[in-house]
Motif scaffolding. Structure first.
Motif, PDB file in Angstrom:
ATOM      1  N   HIS A  11       0.826  -1.202   0.000  1.00 51.20           N
ATOM      2  CA  HIS A  11       0.000   0.000   0.000  1.00 51.20           C
ATOM      3  C   HIS A  11       0.859   1.250   0.000  1.00 51.20           C
ATOM      4  O   HIS A  11       2.039   1.202   0.300  1.00 51.20           O
ATOM      5  N   VAL A  12       0.245   2.357  -0.367  1.00 50.12           N
ATOM      6  CA  VAL A  12       0.833   3.681  -0.334  1.00 50.12           C
ATOM      7  C   VAL A  12      -0.159   4.549   0.427  1.00 50.12           C
ATOM      8  O   VAL A  12      -1.371   4.409   0.256  1.00 50.12           O
ATOM      9  N   VAL A  13       0.349   5.442   1.274  1.00 49.42           N
ATOM     10  CA  VAL A  13      -0.518   6.321   2.058  1.00 49.42           C
ATOM     11  C   VAL A  13      -0.432   7.734   1.497  1.00 49.42           C
ATOM     12  O   VAL A  13       0.660   8.295   1.385  1.00 49.42           O
ATOM     13  N   PHE A  14      -1.592   8.305   1.144  1.00 54.73           N
ATOM     14  CA  PHE A  14      -1.672   9.690   0.696  1.00 54.73           C
ATOM     15  C   PHE A  14      -2.408  10.497   1.752  1.00 54.73           C
ATOM     16  O   PHE A  14      -3.447  10.070   2.263  1.00 54.73           O
ATOM     17  N   LEU A  15      -1.864  11.670   2.060  1.00 53.86           N
ATOM     18  CA  LEU A  15      -2.523  12.594   2.978  1.00 53.86           C
ATOM     19  C   LEU A  15      -3.476  13.461   2.164  1.00 53.86           C
ATOM     20  O   LEU A  15      -3.084  14.029   1.145  1.00 53.86           O
ATOM     21  N   VAL A  16      -4.716  13.534   2.619  1.00 54.85           N
ATOM     22  CA  VAL A  16      -5.749  14.307   1.938  1.00 54.85           C
ATOM     23  C   VAL A  16      -6.438  15.207   2.966  1.00 54.85           C
ATOM     24  O   VAL A  16      -6.293  15.000   4.165  1.00 54.85           O
ATOM     25  N   ASP A  17      -7.207  16.184   2.493  1.00 55.29           N
ATOM     26  CA  ASP A  17      -7.931  17.037   3.440  1.00 55.29           C
ATOM     27  C   ASP A  17      -9.423  17.127   3.122  1.00 55.29           C
ATOM     28  O   ASP A  17     -10.111  17.990   3.631  1.00 55.29           O
ATOM     29  N   ASP A  18      -9.916  16.197   2.295  1.00 52.71           N
ATOM     30  CA  ASP A  18     -11.338  16.135   1.959  1.00 52.71           C
ATOM     31  C   ASP A  18     -11.632  14.701   1.524  1.00 52.71           C
ATOM     32  O   ASP A  18     -11.440  14.337   0.361  1.00 52.71           O
ATOM     33  N   MET A  19     -12.064  13.877   2.467  1.00 48.23           N
ATOM     34  CA  MET A  19     -12.230  12.450   2.199  1.00 48.23           C
ATOM     35  C   MET A  19     -13.260  12.184   1.115  1.00 48.23           C
ATOM     36  O   MET A  19     -13.046  11.318   0.257  1.00 48.23           O
ATOM     37  N   LEU A  41      -9.614   6.847  12.839  1.00 50.18           N
ATOM     38  CA  LEU A  41      -8.388   7.504  12.398  1.00 50.18           C
ATOM     39  C   LEU A  41      -8.621   8.489  11.252  1.00 50.18           C
ATOM     40  O   LEU A  41      -7.708   9.207  10.851  1.00 50.18           O
ATOM     41  N   GLY A  42      -9.829   8.470  10.677  1.00 49.55           N
ATOM     42  CA  GLY A  42     -10.077   9.288   9.501  1.00 49.55           C
ATOM     43  C   GLY A  42      -9.399   8.703   8.273  1.00 49.55           C
ATOM     44  O   GLY A  42      -8.930   9.421   7.401  1.00 49.55           O
ATOM     45  N   MET A  43      -9.365   7.377   8.190  1.00 49.35           N
ATOM     46  CA  MET A  43      -8.618   6.687   7.146  1.00 49.35           C
ATOM     47  C   MET A  43      -9.526   5.739   6.374  1.00 49.35           C
ATOM     48  O   MET A  43     -10.307   4.998   6.962  1.00 49.35           O
ATOM     49  N   GLU A  44      -9.405   5.805   5.050  1.00 52.94           N
ATOM     50  CA  GLU A  44     -10.111   4.887   4.165  1.00 52.94           C
ATOM     51  C   GLU A  44      -9.081   4.282   3.217  1.00 52.94           C
ATOM     52  O   GLU A  44      -8.157   4.971   2.777  1.00 52.94           O
ATOM     53  N   GLN A  45      -9.258   3.003   2.908  1.00 55.66           N
ATOM     54  CA  GLN A  45      -8.373   2.346   1.966  1.00 55.66           C
ATOM     55  C   GLN A  45      -9.172   1.949   0.740  1.00 55.66           C
ATOM     56  O   GLN A  45     -10.341   1.567   0.850  1.00 55.66           O
ATOM     57  N   VAL A  46      -8.543   2.053  -0.429  1.00 55.19           N
ATOM     58  CA  VAL A  46      -9.188   1.651  -1.670  1.00 55.19           C
ATOM     59  C   VAL A  46      -8.275   0.684  -2.401  1.00 55.19           C
ATOM     60  O   VAL A  46      -7.053   0.841  -2.426  1.00 55.19           O
ATOM     61  N   TRP A  47      -8.893  -0.340  -2.988  1.00 60.10           N
ATOM     62  CA  TRP A  47      -8.135  -1.351  -3.733  1.00 60.10           C
ATOM     63  C   TRP A  47      -7.743  -0.814  -5.094  1.00 60.10           C
ATOM     64  O   TRP A  47      -8.562  -0.260  -5.825  1.00 60.10           O
ATOM     65  N   THR A  48      -6.487  -1.000  -5.421  1.00 58.98           N
ATOM     66  CA  THR A  48      -5.919  -0.641  -6.713  1.00 58.98           C
ATOM     67  C   THR A  48      -5.319  -1.932  -7.262  1.00 58.98           C
ATOM     68  O   THR A  48      -4.141  -2.195  -7.086  1.00 58.98           O
ATOM     69  N   GLY A  49      -6.163  -2.761  -7.864  1.00 62.05           N
ATOM     70  CA  GLY A  49      -5.705  -4.099  -8.247  1.00 62.05           C
ATOM     71  C   GLY A  49      -5.447  -4.890  -6.981  1.00 62.05           C
ATOM     72  O   GLY A  49      -6.303  -4.961  -6.095  1.00 62.05           O
ATOM     73  N   SER A  81      -3.138  -4.138  -4.750  1.00 62.85           N
ATOM     74  CA  SER A  81      -2.542  -3.260  -3.749  1.00 62.85           C
ATOM     75  C   SER A  81      -3.583  -2.265  -3.246  1.00 62.85           C
ATOM     76  O   SER A  81      -4.641  -2.111  -3.833  1.00 62.85           O
ATOM     77  N   LEU A  82      -3.221  -1.582  -2.168  1.00 69.13           N
ATOM     78  CA  LEU A  82      -4.121  -0.585  -1.583  1.00 69.13           C
ATOM     79  C   LEU A  82      -3.517   0.805  -1.653  1.00 69.13           C
ATOM     80  O   LEU A  82      -2.303   0.979  -1.527  1.00 69.13           O
ATOM     81  N   ILE A  83      -4.376   1.795  -1.837  1.00 65.63           N
ATOM     82  CA  ILE A  83      -4.029   3.182  -1.596  1.00 65.63           C
ATOM     83  C   ILE A  83      -4.785   3.572  -0.340  1.00 65.63           C
ATOM     84  O   ILE A  83      -5.992   3.364  -0.232  1.00 65.63           O
ATOM     85  N   VAL A  84      -4.041   4.092   0.631  1.00 64.84           N
ATOM     86  CA  VAL A  84      -4.622   4.521   1.901  1.00 64.84           C
ATOM     87  C   VAL A  84      -4.794   6.035   1.831  1.00 64.84           C
ATOM     88  O   VAL A  84      -3.855   6.759   1.532  1.00 64.84           O
ATOM     89  N   LEU A  85      -6.008   6.487   2.098  1.00 65.58           N
ATOM     90  CA  LEU A  85      -6.328   7.909   2.113  1.00 65.58           C
ATOM     91  C   LEU A  85      -6.508   8.321   3.572  1.00 65.58           C
ATOM     92  O   LEU A  85      -7.367   7.781   4.265  1.00 65.58           O
ATOM     93  N   ASP A  95       7.521  11.428  -4.750  1.00 63.92           N
ATOM     94  CA  ASP A  95       7.381  12.097  -6.043  1.00 63.92           C
ATOM     95  C   ASP A  95       6.122  11.632  -6.743  1.00 63.92           C
ATOM     96  O   ASP A  95       5.288  12.441  -7.121  1.00 63.92           O
ATOM     97  N   HIS A  96       5.973  10.313  -6.922  1.00 66.82           N
ATOM     98  CA  HIS A  96       4.760   9.790  -7.556  1.00 66.82           C
ATOM     99  C   HIS A  96       4.625   8.313  -7.261  1.00 66.82           C
ATOM    100  O   HIS A  96       5.561   7.658  -6.821  1.00 66.82           O
ATOM    101  N   VAL A  97       3.425   7.820  -7.524  1.00 63.38           N
ATOM    102  CA  VAL A  97       3.135   6.392  -7.401  1.00 63.38           C
ATOM    103  C   VAL A  97       2.675   5.924  -8.767  1.00 63.38           C
ATOM    104  O   VAL A  97       1.848   6.577  -9.411  1.00 63.38           O
ATOM    105  N   CYS A  98       3.216   4.807  -9.208  1.00 60.81           N
ATOM    106  CA  CYS A  98       2.843   4.244 -10.496  1.00 60.81           C
ATOM    107  C   CYS A  98       1.802   3.153 -10.288  1.00 60.81           C
ATOM    108  O   CYS A  98       2.020   2.219  -9.524  1.00 60.81           O
TER     109      CYS A  98
END
Length: 148
Positions: A18-26, A48-56, A58-62, A84-87
């Motif tokens: 997984h990769v964790v991205f910080l956001v300010d509007d869920m 925690l104010g955290m949601e995870q979404v499946w990307t194939g 893997s997960l992206i954690v928001l 820098d970026h996530v592929c």
């Protein structure tokens, strides 16, 4: 890369979990990752104010930095970054269809490029999510052996 005298790690690498991205509007984050990228809902951690979404596979954690449960996630410097970026690997796509889909969602393409990745050389589109995180949407290898 490693010292000949060093012992190997007691594990083998499998891939990105997984990769964790910080956001300010869920709500906005979930709409982007669901509607634009087609991610499916994953695990949810409302305390925690955290949601995870499946990307194939893997997960992206928001992680919503406006949520009280995200205090430890807030960067010490406003606007600071450490990624820098996530592929994100994709299925085959028609480049014109990708351009049209992104345009329909108001997502600007920063760059298109054909270069190497874990699956070989293929076409990529670089975009940003609504929070400034750079994403590379990478199609399958056109040249699996790296030759063009």
């Amino acid at each position: 890369m490693s010292s000949a005298s060093a012992s190997p790690p007691p594990f083998s690498l499998v891939g990105l979990d997984h990769v964790v991205f910080l956001v300010d509007d869920m709500a906005r984050a979930l709409a982007f990752y669901g509607d634009v990228l087609g991610c499916q809902p994953g695990y949810s951690y409302p305390a925690l104010g955290m949601e995870q979404v499946w990307t194939g596979a893997s997960l992206i954690v928001l992680w919503d930095t406006t949520h009280p449960g995200a205090e430890s996630a807030r960067p010490p410097v406003a606007g600071g970054r450490n990624v820098d970026h996530v592929c994100i690997a994709t299925s085959p796509f028609a480049p014109d269809a990708m351009r049209a889909h992104l345009a329909a969602h108001g997502v600007a393409i920063e760059r298109e490029a054909t270069h190497g990745g874990a699956r070989g050389v293929g076409l990529s589109f670089y975009i940003r999510d609504p929070f400034g995180n750079k994403l590379e949407l990478k199609g399958p290898a056109e040249y699996p052996d790296g030759r063009g």
